[in-house]
Write a protein that holds these residues in place. Structure first.
Motif, short mmCIF file in Angstrom:
data_model
loop_
_atom_site.label_atom_id
_atom_site.label_comp_id
_atom_site.label_asym_id
_atom_site.label_seq_id
_atom_site.Cartn_x
_atom_site.Cartn_y
_atom_site.Cartn_z
N ASP A 33 83.90 74.49 46.98
CA ASP A 33 83.46 75.74 47.60
C ASP A 33 83.09 76.76 46.54
N LYS B 185 80.69 75.87 51.22
CA LYS B 185 80.47 74.59 50.57
C LYS B 185 79.33 74.68 49.55
N TYR C 90 78.44 68.45 56.41
CA TYR C 90 78.74 69.82 55.97
C TYR C 90 77.89 70.91 56.62
N MET D 188 79.10 74.03 58.76
CA MET D 188 79.81 75.16 58.16
C MET D 188 78.85 75.88 57.21
N TYR E 124 77.18 77.09 53.92
CA TYR E 124 77.07 76.37 52.66
C TYR E 124 76.08 77.04 51.72
N ARG F 269 85.15 77.42 59.20
CA ARG F 269 83.84 76.93 58.78
C ARG F 269 82.88 78.06 58.44
N LYS G 9 91.71 80.43 52.44
CA LYS G 9 91.06 79.42 51.61
C LYS G 9 90.88 79.92 50.17
N VAL H 227 87.09 70.95 55.18
CA VAL H 227 87.17 72.33 54.72
C VAL H 227 88.29 72.53 53.71
#
Length: 496
Positions: free
Chosen positions: A132, A138, A169, A172, A174, A336, A373, A449
């Protein structure tokens, strides 16, 4: 339509068909991830846009000689792009380090398993997923220099592999990092392939892109951007960021996570040396400052525990989990989505200064999700520790029926404090997964994730092939939470 407008249409149609070198490849990269261009535009050529402009110009009583001037300008722009392209290819040919062979993937990458369904394409390392960025989005890398000569690669398989990778992916948010260096006439995909590719990539693959970093842009690319401005929305233009030197990525991404091909590294060194007319300048990194007593991000679990009256669960983890359990369990796509970058910075600052954080004031349940996160990702040592990384990578070699017990054994070997926080977090993620009918976050989706935020190697970055065992391991921890965490009972048990 007048004769001049018709001639303009014909000339520009020929221009599109004949201008074959790198132009269409770069345009494909732009269009592929532009969420604001309708799918119908894959049938639209530049000549249509220009002819509309010509019609408008005619309706405004513009004289024929002005049309001729516009055609001349377009022709001059085309000629300029051709000149730049020839110059760049000539410079590469003069560089002894450049050959027709594709760049080797970085040494930190792990070769894909020969049983991979797209091993013939994946082994080149063209696409990498590298964890990430600084705000939980991402990171997907496309390295042009890793493309082998066209006769050595089945481009239909390349297209299928692109979709196979992105499918994991694109639901989510990115970021795409495009390394332009190394794209040559010998390895560029054909015009036919590019058209097929764009027609197959629907909005699903475009809508959640947040930023496109074009690394080492050339004059040729900048000219192309001007040529295709009629097709690119103003809003998308704000997503495009040119990066002249790799060091500039440090302001936006976790640079250590990036998988950078050796050819790109050498090219960057060459550019930096040319900038100063000597040896490549050193990247200035400010000396590290001692953490504040109230620091929460970027310090160890032990430090946080000592500075927070021996609190077993770090305050950031405890507070974000509590808030999300109350208000986020039924939010579709929770974890996400990203949040506003400045808001995340502000919340981190409040935590690091020891000030209270009220997530209600931000009116966005994704803020605490991103903060959680970010906290995990900024730990000096991953929550699952460096020591277990190799064991996690070996999970694919374990028979499927034995993987749960193997994961249990790995987790139980963690230091006590890491085990307690891991159990707290995974218990919460198990609870989130139980609402997957509503929030769409199954154990598999949560693993995609959180996996890279729980474990990473001590040195180097995580390659695309290394993600599979990490995701499988994390999915098992979430789905079989009660089995994996059922027996070991440390003194300081804390339930999520």
């Amino acid at each position: 339509m007048s004769h001049s407008a018709e001639q303009l249409h014909v000339d520009l149609t020929h221009f599109i068909n004949d201008f074959r070198s790198l132009l269409l490849f770069y345009l494909f990269i732009i269009l592929l991830i532009n969420p604001l261009i309708s799918v119908k535009y894959h049938q639209l050529t530049l000549c249509v846009v220009t002819s509309r402009c010509a019609d408008k110009s005619l309706n405004s009583s513009v004289k024929e000689d002005k049309d001729h001037t516009q055609m001349t300008s377009t022709s001059e722009l085309e000629q300029l792009a051709e000149i730049e392209l020839e110059k760049e290819e000539q410079e590469e040919e003069e560089d002894q380090s450049v050959t027709d062979a594709p760049s080797l993937p970085p040494s930190s990458t792990v070769s894909p398993d020969p049983s991979h369904p797209y091993y013939d394409v994946a082994r080149h390392g063209i696409i990498q997923v590298c964890g990430d960025d600084n705000y939980g989005r991402k990171l997907i890398i496309f390295s042009s220099c890793c493309l082998p000569p066209s006769h050595q690669l089945n481009h239909r398989r390349l297209l299928e592999y692109l979709k196979f990778t992105l499918d994991q992916y694109v639901e989510m948010d990115y970021i795409l990092v495009y390394f332009h260096h190394g794209l040559r006439s010998s390895n560029k995909p054909s015009v036919k392939w590019l058209r097929e590719a764009y027609s197959e990539f629907d909005r699903k693959y475009k809508k959640n892109l947040k930023t496109l970093y074009v690394v080492h842009p050339t004059n040729f690319i900048r000219i192309l951007w001007n040529i295709f401005k009629p097709l690119i929305s103003h809003k998308f233009g704000k997503k495009l960021t040119y990066v002249n030197y790799l060091a500039e990525l440090r302001d936006h991404l976790n640079y250590e996570q990036l998988v950078v091909p050796p050819d790109v590294l050498r090219h960057d060194e060459k550019l930096r040396a040319a900038q100063r007319g000597g040896a490549p300048p050193s990247v200035k990194t400010p000396p590290p400052r001692p953490p504040l007593p109230t620091q929460q991000f970027g310090v160890s679990l032990q430090y946080i525990r000592e500075k927070n009256r021996e609190a077993v669960i770090p305050p950031v983890v405890c507070q974000t989990v509590a808030y999300l359990k109350e208000k986020g369990l039924r939010t579709e796509g929770i974890f996400r989505r990203s949040a506003r970058v400045q808001v995340i910075k502000d919340v981190q600052k409040l935590y690091n200064l020891g000030k209270p954080v009220d997530f209600d004031q931000y009116a966005d349940v994704h803020v605490p999700a991103v903060i959680l996160k970010t906290f995990l990702r900024e730990l000096p040592e991953p929550l699952l520790t460096f020591r277990v990384y190799s064991q996690v990578q070996d999970i694919l070699s374990v028979e499927s029926s034995l993987r749960v017990s193997r994961c249990k054994h790995i987790v139980e070997s963690l230091p006590e404090h890491h085990y307690i926080v891991t159990k707290f977090l995974l218990g919460f993620l198990h609870t989130v997964s139980q609402q997957s009918i509503v929030n769409k976050m199954s154990p598999s989706n949560l693993a995609c994730v959180f996996g890279v935020n729980l474990v990473w190697p001590r040195h180097g970055s995580i390659s695309l092939s290394a993600l599979t065992p990490i995701n499988i391991f994390t999915e098992i921890l979430i789905e079989h939470f009660h089995t994996v965490f059922g027996s070991r009972g440390p003194a300081a048990q804390v339930a999520p």
